[in-house]
Write an enzyme that holds these catalytic residues in place. Structure first.
Site, PDB file in Angstrom:
ATOM      1  N   ALA A  31       0.843  -1.207   0.000  1.00 42.98           N
ATOM      2  CA  ALA A  31       0.000   0.000   0.000  1.00 42.98           C
ATOM      3  C   ALA A  31       0.870   1.245   0.000  1.00 42.98           C
ATOM      4  O   ALA A  31       0.714   2.141   0.833  1.00 42.98           O
ATOM      5  CB  ALA A  31      -0.964  -0.008   1.189  1.00 42.98           C
ATOM      6  N   LEU A  32       1.795   1.307  -0.947  1.00 42.55           N
ATOM      7  CA  LEU A  32       2.770   2.386  -0.997  1.00 42.55           C
ATOM      8  C   LEU A  32       2.106   3.734  -1.297  1.00 42.55           C
ATOM      9  O   LEU A  32       1.108   3.801  -2.013  1.00 42.55           O
ATOM     10  CB  LEU A  32       3.834   2.091  -2.052  1.00 42.55           C
ATOM     11  CG  LEU A  32       5.050   1.271  -1.572  1.00 42.55           C
ATOM     12  CD1 LEU A  32       4.648  -0.063  -1.001  1.00 42.55           C
ATOM     13  CD2 LEU A  32       6.048   1.095  -2.708  1.00 42.55           C
ATOM     14  N   HIS A  33       2.688   4.801  -0.743  1.00 40.47           N
ATOM     15  CA  HIS A  33       2.165   6.156  -0.908  1.00 40.47           C
ATOM     16  C   HIS A  33       3.332   7.124  -1.025  1.00 40.47           C
ATOM     17  O   HIS A  33       4.500   6.707  -1.156  1.00 40.47           O
ATOM     18  CB  HIS A  33       1.238   6.524   0.257  1.00 40.47           C
ATOM     19  CG  HIS A  33       1.824   6.247   1.617  1.00 40.47           C
ATOM     20  ND1 HIS A  33       2.953   6.897   2.097  1.00 40.47           N
ATOM     21  CD2 HIS A  33       1.447   5.387   2.607  1.00 40.47           C
ATOM     22  CE1 HIS A  33       3.234   6.465   3.315  1.00 40.47           C
ATOM     23  NE2 HIS A  33       2.347   5.546   3.642  1.00 40.47           N
ATOM     24  N   HIS A  36       6.379   6.608   1.243  1.00 39.24           N
ATOM     25  CA  HIS A  36       7.295   5.578   0.755  1.00 39.24           C
ATOM     26  C   HIS A  36       8.101   6.086  -0.435  1.00 39.24           C
ATOM     27  O   HIS A  36       9.294   5.783  -0.564  1.00 39.24           O
ATOM     28  CB  HIS A  36       6.513   4.329   0.326  1.00 39.24           C
ATOM     29  CG  HIS A  36       5.796   3.630   1.430  1.00 39.24           C
ATOM     30  ND1 HIS A  36       4.432   3.617   1.527  1.00 39.24           N
ATOM     31  CD2 HIS A  36       6.265   2.922   2.489  1.00 39.24           C
ATOM     32  CE1 HIS A  36       4.069   2.918   2.584  1.00 39.24           C
ATOM     33  NE2 HIS A  36       5.165   2.496   3.193  1.00 39.24           N
ATOM     34  N   LYS A 143       7.834   9.224  10.505  1.00 38.98           N
ATOM     35  CA  LYS A 143       6.423   9.055  10.865  1.00 38.98           C
ATOM     36  C   LYS A 143       6.273   7.876  11.814  1.00 38.98           C
ATOM     37  O   LYS A 143       5.533   7.933  12.793  1.00 38.98           O
ATOM     38  CB  LYS A 143       5.559   8.840   9.621  1.00 38.98           C
ATOM     39  CG  LYS A 143       4.079   8.628   9.953  1.00 38.98           C
ATOM     40  CD  LYS A 143       3.258   8.300   8.731  1.00 38.98           C
ATOM     41  CE  LYS A 143       3.462   6.870   8.279  1.00 38.98           C
ATOM     42  NZ  LYS A 143       2.895   5.877   9.244  1.00 38.98           N
ATOM     43  N   ASP A 144       6.974   6.781  11.517  1.00 39.19           N
ATOM     44  CA  ASP A 144       6.956   5.597  12.384  1.00 39.19           C
ATOM     45  C   ASP A 144       8.176   5.660  13.299  1.00 39.19           C
ATOM     46  O   ASP A 144       9.110   4.858  13.185  1.00 39.19           O
ATOM     47  CB  ASP A 144       6.952   4.326  11.538  1.00 39.19           C
ATOM     48  CG  ASP A 144       5.710   4.230  10.660  1.00 39.19           C
ATOM     49  OD1 ASP A 144       4.605   4.498  11.170  1.00 39.19           O
ATOM     50  OD2 ASP A 144       5.844   3.899   9.472  1.00 39.19           O
ATOM     51  N   SER A 180      -0.917   4.889   5.082  1.00 38.07           N
ATOM     52  CA  SER A 180      -1.841   3.989   4.406  1.00 38.07           C
ATOM     53  C   SER A 180      -3.134   3.839   5.202  1.00 38.07           C
ATOM     54  O   SER A 180      -4.188   3.516   4.648  1.00 38.07           O
ATOM     55  CB  SER A 180      -1.191   2.620   4.197  1.00 38.07           C
ATOM     56  OG  SER A 180      -0.787   2.062   5.433  1.00 38.07           O
ATOM     57  N   ARG A 181      -3.088   4.099   6.509  1.00 35.48           N
ATOM     58  CA  ARG A 181      -4.297   3.998   7.338  1.00 35.48           C
ATOM     59  C   ARG A 181      -5.333   5.064   6.996  1.00 35.48           C
ATOM     60  O   ARG A 181      -6.503   4.936   7.349  1.00 35.48           O
ATOM     61  CB  ARG A 181      -3.932   4.116   8.822  1.00 35.48           C
ATOM     62  CG  ARG A 181      -3.157   2.933   9.355  1.00 35.48           C
ATOM     63  CD  ARG A 181      -3.027   2.984  10.850  1.00 35.48           C
ATOM     64  NE  ARG A 181      -2.512   1.731  11.369  1.00 35.48           N
ATOM     65  CZ  ARG A 181      -2.732   1.278  12.592  1.00 35.48           C
ATOM     66  NH1 ARG A 181      -3.449   1.991  13.430  1.00 35.48           N
ATOM     67  NH2 ARG A 181      -2.219   0.127  12.996  1.00 35.48           N
TER      68      ARG A 181
END
Length: 293
Positions: A31-33, A36, A143-144, A180-181
């Site tokens: 679910a790349l965005h 990424h 972000k993470d 992705s959430r």
């Protein structure tokens, strides 16, 4: 190039290593965005070869849960962003019967998002990919923040010959970090969520002005948050070395918040490793909000 199994990926990696080229890796669940894409762009810019792995890590998903992603779309985004190769895998390859090894870092993995964050499992997944690909550098988004810091610690502790590179958070121009959430959240919900980052940044500015008592800072930040569809879970200020809650602010630290909607918990943070970041703010990357459908 897409390599659809571990053996094909390993043959490619061995050939790259034989020629002495540097490898940069980006490890994803799919679910790349655009977040990424920034990781991949930097990996391609700073290395001879950029490898992206796509695998929805079974152990960091809720039991019985599934992860919605489109492999073909992910391959396309990765290659357009500069990836040399995309390596994908599946549960059969990654978790054969008898798998039992996890990266343990005491209770650090519980101190940010709690048990539901599956942080130990996320770190384990990333370290496994690093051991597999043997990259020169591996790229993790701030972000993470929990995963990024704990992977860097694990790589150092395990004497792995890999440089962990932190990449600034990619945010929409209203302040919401791309995730992705958030794929199915409406524009109005994204605008509402933006007050979480505003509140966290308000705390950073107060600290820069000399406020140091965390209880007061959290109360002030919380007063900035006006939600209708979201529920505020917490605002915290923790040490960046151990994720323990602070009573008085001291560098390095993380201003950390979470909110829930549609059964999903959304995290945001501001990582403050030094005085310069405290005074000027983080070097986030800002992009336009998605167009309304």
């Amino acid at each position: 190039m897409h390599l659809a199994c571990l053996s094909a990926g390993k043959a490619f990696i061995r050939e790259v290593a034989r020629t002495g080229q540097t490898i940069g890796t980006v490890h994803t669940l799919g679910a790349l965005h655009l977040g990424h894409a920034e990781l991949i762009r930097r990996a391609a810019l700073e290395n001879d070869v950029a490898i992206v792995t796509v695998y929805p890590n079974k152990i960091q998903l809720r039991p019985g849960g599934s992860y919605d992603f489109n492999l073909d779309e992910d391959i396309g985004l990765a290659l357009r962003s500069g990836a040399t190769a995309v390596i994908s895998s599946n549960d059969t390859e990654m978790f054969p019967p008898g798998y039992r090894t996890f990266v343990s870092q005491g209770n650090c993995h519980l101190r940010l998002g709690g048990r539901d964050a599956y942080l130990k499992e996320a770190v384990t997944g990333a370290v496994r990919w690093i051991c597999y690909a043997r990259p020169t550098r591996s790229y993790f988004g701030l972000k993470d923040i929990g995963q990024a810091i704990l992977v860097k610690r694990a790589v150092a502790d395990l004497l792995l010959d890999c440089e962990i590179r932190f990449v600034p958070t990619v945010r929409y121009k209203n302040g919401v970090p791309i995730s992705s959430r958030l794929r199915r959240f409406s524009r109005s919900e994204l605008d509402e969520l933006s007050c979480l980052f505003t509140a966290l940044n308000h705390s950073r500015k107060e600290i820069a002005q000399g406020v140091s008592r965390v209880k007061d800072l959290v109360a002030s930040a919380t007063s900035q948050i006006k939600f209708r569809h979201f529920k505020l879970d917490f605002v915290r200020i923790v040490g960046a070395d151990n994720f323990e809650d602070l009573e008085q602010v001291k560098l390095p630290f993380i201003i950390f918040g979470a909110a829930t909607a549609h059964g999903l918990r959304i995290f945001d943070n501001i990582y403050v490793p030094d005085q310069d970041t405290l005074m000027k703010g983080p070097s986030d990357i800002w992009v336009d909000l998605p167009e309304q459908p």
